[in-house]
Design an enzyme around this catalytic site. Structure first.
Site, PDB file in Angstrom:
ATOM      1  N   GLU A   1       0.835  -1.196   0.000  1.00 50.87           N
ATOM      2  CA  GLU A   1       0.000   0.000   0.000  1.00 50.87           C
ATOM      3  C   GLU A   1       0.863   1.237   0.000  1.00 50.87           C
ATOM      4  OE1 GLU A   1      -2.332   3.312   2.052  1.00 50.87           O
ATOM      5  OE2 GLU A   1      -0.397   2.393   2.529  1.00 50.87           O
TER       6      GLU A   1
ATOM      7  N   SER B   1     -24.787  26.898 -18.132  1.00 51.77           N
ATOM      8  CA  SER B   1     -25.992  26.664 -17.340  1.00 51.77           C
ATOM      9  C   SER B   1     -25.865  25.374 -16.553  1.00 51.77           C
ATOM     10  CB  SER B   1     -27.207  26.576 -18.258  1.00 51.77           C
ATOM     11  OG  SER B   1     -28.281  25.976 -17.568  1.00 51.77           O
TER      12      SER B   1
ATOM     13  N   ASP C   1     -29.957  -5.888  -6.268  1.00 48.49           N
ATOM     14  CA  ASP C   1     -29.083  -5.625  -7.415  1.00 48.49           C
ATOM     15  C   ASP C   1     -29.159  -4.156  -7.820  1.00 48.49           C
ATOM     16  OD1 ASP C   1     -28.134  -8.178  -7.503  1.00 48.49           O
ATOM     17  OD2 ASP C   1     -29.012  -8.704  -9.436  1.00 48.49           O
TER      18      ASP C   1
ATOM     19  N   HIS D   1     -15.134   7.821 -11.193  1.00 46.80           N
ATOM     20  CA  HIS D   1     -16.365   8.128 -10.464  1.00 46.80           C
ATOM     21  C   HIS D   1     -16.695   9.606 -10.705  1.00 46.80           C
ATOM     22  CE1 HIS D   1     -19.366   8.071  -7.296  1.00 46.80           C
ATOM     23  NE2 HIS D   1     -19.040   6.844  -6.950  1.00 46.80           N
TER      24      HIS D   1
END
Lengths: 749, 749
Positions: B424, B628, B666, B689
């Site tokens: 890590e 906008s 689901d 994301h």
């Protein structure tokens, strides 16, 4: 217990008799209890058990419901006017289809619109090509339109032949004949013949590869304009008359078509995203895949006039000669000291217009969140007699038949979605935008996509392109469908198909082809990894050498050409309806998905051997650069073993265990998804399937292991051989990883 | 039937009595049958019905099983040696964890290895920094190692402080002090103070942002070397002694850490793919995110020597001053006419080494194909007293407790996967490679990922970062856990947490933060869109201004610092175990997934307002370029409505309808997936994301609507304002589309 119970008895008989009596009563009571228990146990329904025979009865009823006569009527109805994408006529047809699908009984039918970039000739400034003399005077001009087919003389809004999305411009220059305009044709010109196309106008005959690839090749070669024409060698069958007396292309006919290189992007202005009102659009000039040069299609009468006096070198090989009565000299320019040149006049405009998909659904009973999709396009270049309406008419009959069953109270196990796509001819736009808008839902829920463009491109036998997952389904289904072919009365479609076109790869089965592109399954299969397939009636590819079918994308694609030549009884259409509809029925209604993962393993193994054998043309470099296919073969072996185990587990499944069935079905559904690499193929982010992609050199064809294939193809043209082979190695490792990862998805969870 | 049976009776009694008798017998028989039937009917299990109370009993048993004393023992055991990734010690620990998890009762425990690029100092040529005089003689050198903590003097293999993946080199030049090395700090230097860092060696204090971002900023500014140091202002709490008498950083201590800019790529040589034997590797010099300049960390004693005689301009603001007794002049160079310069000597090597994840599983009973993952890393820079072993010890106790329940015959509804990640500290390599290798399976099956790095970074209150989907679960769970805090006896963790750190955004709930990066949830959340969360005990951020915790990544992170200062009774560790373990338990065992999509809608709505308000700093440009946010607000409104309807349907679900529950679950599982854009954020293909991403300017922090945020951030630095605002508009439309598409996934199927 028994004893004390007996002791409390009030029976007056003798003790022994009384004992026997109570034994009988108690035995009977226990028996009755047991009987009751067992009846209670077994009478209780554990599931809405879909009995196998009920499923088969419904399929039989469904198949019997479809009628050739209906398809014929629908085709007639759909082909009376032009239905060009972005026009009012095609919007009207969308409304009509919507209304009829509702009437047929679907649960819901929606129009779904997008605002996409389309391309049209300028109404006031026609496109054409001239031969000009030294003063710039036009001594010859190509025709501005095709002579109308009989009976259609009064139809307005027939768009003249054009290359959609061509750049505007009036380039003039010497002409070079580039054969089919393939990569290898330009290699021949540049490397063998020393002909430089820079600044030239090149003329390519249609055929062999997608026209967009010809444009790309012409641009790369430096051409400033491209003329596309239909050579009789490629668009006339021997001994057949031109339409209307036969089904050959007349000399005044020409092939329309888009000349984009979208590589799966959909609307050129919104790559990757749906062309909805709120979506940001690229500048019109910087859209994806737009050609940079003017492009225009002509017929062979006009082509003969252009080619007649070509000078320069003779054709390098007999394969460069078509069937016109000309020399097929490649040029540049005309014979002798001619100062004549060729000039293109292209004024077509790209503009954003609204298109309409029709989306209808029948909700599934048991698994409404699993989707089987049947889609085909509705827009046509002119009348669409074959492309697409021979397909759309079949879809219409399939929808009607599903609706009929539904009206009798039946529903499929899974949800079925029917789609009438718009703007397929402009780059698969309707289907791609819809797939983009619904990508997340489709990835999670779509079991399969069945494509339905033209039902007939010949009348010889069946042609199927599909994922290996569907091979066994296609074979078992076609064994249940009667053959429509003469001489095969009382035999199955499978039998006539197998006899006429046996597989060259697998023993004793008919040939099934790889999916390429050029049709609406592209976004579903190549981008999203949804198991896909297509089927139509086709010609005998071994003897009929012309490309596609002769009148393809011309004004002569009428109802009459189908009714008089291609399928007068519509029996082949009915057969195609039974194949397409039968696939949808089985996919939507089988308790266990009718996918066989072992066939995928065989196919991938086969492809691995093919690509490996191809690499062996470079034995020396394989050693020099330490190129190994071991990892790929090892992954393939693993996939093969895991697929076999999975299949075995599948045989032992308790079909009443709903969650266990769902779980195994999910593994089958997601197997195709496992072949999708989110990073895409090099330079083609929307082609993401590692096993299959359209060829980089011909969008129509499907290439296996396209990443490796392209890397090897590029070796010749790369200066740095080390770098070129490193890319081959990288692609092999990505393929090995992908196959390995796919195998993992099939392991017991 | 009954009659004829009676007629055959051999009873001798009177008829009437006989009739009554038979009525009784028959009645009894019928009754018995009915009884049997009913018992049969109801005894038959319709489902493995998870009764709510059984679930709660098991959770109580699970929570009661975990013990502070065990966590303490595990921490001691894990911290006696250094466990640097890529070393034998850490491989041994992997084997030990594997053996113990097996002993605890997991179904399977595997070691999964990868060969990744790591970085180590050269054993024979230490890294250091000098002040050199005009002859190049070294008049001052920084220390080569930290003074060892008492009791650890004899430990070998303590890696000296270094910046992992630093470029090699011996640059020399004038020094420039760049404060924290943030974007705004370099803006200040370049724009306000006219200081050009090109060719300079810059010194930045640690803190505020991820060190890799400091490196990138230094490179962009043209620096040829970067020195990182820990200023007492940032790494010493007031009134606290340095270790071992307190928990502050001693002056000889320095912070190790990688200085990559991976942006989620994992192993620098195999971006996007697992670093297995068969995978193609980039050339070592062209790995992703490698710094181009030498970088090295020092403690504040050495820093004081470097900064003591800095000349040039005074610090532009008091916020540029730390707590050393120096001027904090920014330079360039030393005071007066000093010809002294700074020289870095960096000889660290990048090399491919093998790392080992430990992956353990308990198979779920009802839904074995749904995964809940608990993962935390095992590798440490030195002893890892806090980072990561205070977390790994908690994971160990959670595994032991799950194993204990399993040995009693219990299993969770879903499969639980436990992971001990390697490397890590070198860029989240173990977790990212595993996520890459298993991406397809995880996308299809992973319900949630819970991260478990350091359990304590303070002892004030709980800190939680998670997806909005988990807010309600975190709140309800913490209401069931007793608070460990003094003064909150007999109160819940929720109560103390809320009192100490209430949310500033939502009424009457404790604060929960956005997920950023810098830890192993990254690949799961940012790349794959798997609902994720993390929890630990933390400090009071309002008053404790030092970054992280003072001894972070130094040799002073020992068992003793935890046992003596951070959590002597290990009650906070136990609380963290209950939170992390409780989350896993609930996610794995609740029949309906404990996700509330309405909270996601609220969060997204909140973020939309924040980003809109931010844009209003440019009112004029918003008008000029027609920017906008309407589409985004419209999508948010739609999402909010759809989420409310979904939640209502969820309340009405028949919990015994297995397929219906699965289908709604689901939808909940795939909601987080719906926010992932396969095309990624601009220039960051592995951050996909759309709602959350690590900040481009500080990897540790989570930014909402990062695409829009970055586009607006870049406006200042872009020459073409039209182009800059076009990008803002494009990002707004992508965000609007994504939110809209996510809403679609929640609609009734």
């Amino acid at each position: 217990m028994w004893k004390s119970l007996g002791a409390r008895s009030e029976s007056a008989g003798p003790r022994a008799a009384s004992g026997r009596f109570w034994a009988v009563v108690l035995g009977a009571a226990a028996g009755l209890f047991l009987l009751g228990f067992l009846i209670g146990w077994f009478a209780k329904p554990t599931d809405k058990k879909t009995s196998l025979s009920a499923h088969e009865d419904m399929r039989t009823a469904f198949m019997a419901e479809m009628k050739a006569e209906n398809i014929k009527q629908f085709l007639y109805n759909f082909t009376q006017l032009p239905h060009l994408a972005g026009t009012e006529e095609n919007m009207h047809l969308a409304h009509q289809v919507q209304a009829e699908w509702k009437k047929f009984g679907l649960d819901s039918v929606q129009l779904v619109h997008y605002d996409v970039l389309l391309s049209y000739p300028d109404d006031t400034k026609p496109n054409y090509i001239s031969i000009i003399d030294e003063h710039g005077d036009e001594v010859f001009n190509t025709s501005l339109s095709e002579p109308p087919p009989p009976g259609y003389e009064a139809v307005r809004d027939v768009v003249p032949p054009y290359s959609a999305f061509s750049a505007q411009g009036v380039p003039e220059g010497e002409l070079v004949y580039v054969n089919y305009g393939r990569t290898e044709d330009f290699f021949m010109l540049e490397r063998e013949m020393g002909i430089n196309c820079t600044g030239k106008i090149v003329i390519a005959r249609y055929g062999k590869i997608f026209r967009g690839n010809k444009v790309k090749n012409a641009e790369l070669a430096g051409a400033k304009g491209l003329i596309l024409y239909s050579d009789p060698a490629d668009y006339c069958a021997p001994g057949v008359d031109p339409y209307p007396n036969g089904w050959n292309l007349p000399g005044g006919g020409a092939q329309r078509g888009n000349v984009l290189n979208l590589n799966g992007a959909g609307d050129p202005l919104t790559p990757g995203y749906p062309a909805k009102e709120y979506m940001y659009r690229l500048d019109k000039t910087s859209g994806v895949g737009l050609p940079k040069i003017p492009v225009h299609p002509i017929g062979y009468h006009d082509a003969e006039s252009l080619l007649r006096n070509m000078g320069g070198q003779a054709p390098p090989h007999s394969s460069w000669k078509g069937n016109l009565n000309v020399s097929y000299n490649v040029g540049p320019g005309f014979t002798g000291n001619s100062t004549r040149k060729v000039k293109m006049h292209i004024y077509s405009n790209n503009e954003v217009r609204r298109i309409y998909n029709v989306i209808g659904t029948i909700r599934g009973t048991v698994e409404p969140d699993r989707y089987v999709i049947l889609g085909g396009h509705r827009d046509s270049w002119v009348f669409g007699g074959i492309d697409p309406q021979s397909g759309a008419a079949v879809v219409h009959e399939i929808v009607r038949s599903f609706g009929k069953l539904k009206k009798k109270g039946w529903r499929p196990r899974r949800t079925v979605i029917f789609a009438s796509w718009d703007a397929e001819e402009f780059g698969l736009l309707g289907s791609t935008e819809w797939a983009e808008e619904n990508a997340k839902i489709l990835q999670a829920r779509a079991v399969a996509y069945i494509n339905a463009d033209s039902s007939v491109e010949g009348n010889y036998t069946l042609r199927v392109d599909c994922t290996p997952l569907m091979y066994s389904l296609v074979y078992s289904l076609t064994k249940k469908i009667p053959s429509p072919d003469e001489g095969f009365e009382a035999k199955s479609l499978y039998e006539s198909w197998y006899e006429k076109n046996p597989s060259s790869e697998y023993k004793e089965v008919p040939r099934i082809n790889k999916l390429g592109s050029g049709n609406d399954f592209e976004a579903f299969f190549q981008r999203l990894g949804i198991a896909s397939g297509r089927a139509r009636y086709s010609k005998n590819w071994n003897v009929e050498k012309y490309s596609s079918y002769p009148v393809y994308h011309s004004v002569y694609e009428t109802y009459e050409i189908v009714e008089q030549f291609y399928d007068p009884t519509f029996k082949n259409h009915l057969t195609v309806a039974q194949v397409r509809g039968g696939l949808v029925f089985e996919l939507a209604n089988s308790v266990v998905l009718p996918f066989d993962c072992r066939d995928y393993a065989s196919a991938v193994s086969n492809y691995a051997h093919i690509i490996y054998n191809l690499s062996r043309n470079h034995e020396e470099e394989l050693a020099t650069y330490s190129v190994s296919f071991d990892a790929l073969f090892s992954a393939v072996k693993n996939f093969t073993e895991v697929a076999a185990s999975f299949h075995e587990r599948l045989q032992q499944i308790d079909i009443n265990n709903l969650l266990a069935v769902r779980s195994l079905n999910d593994q089958l559904m997601f197997l195709e998804r496992a072949f999708v690499d989110p990073l895409g193929l090099p330079g083609r982010p929307f082609y993401r399937h590692i096993i299959f992609a359209p060829s980089s050199h011909n969008k129509y064809a499907g290439e296996s292991f396209p990443g490796i294939y392209d890397a090897m193809f590029d070796i010749e043209s790369k200066a740095d051989q080390h770098e070129a082979w490193e890319e081959v190695k990288r692609q092999i490792s990505i393929a090995a990883f992908t196959v390995q990862a796919a195998a993992e998805t099939l392991k017991e969870v």
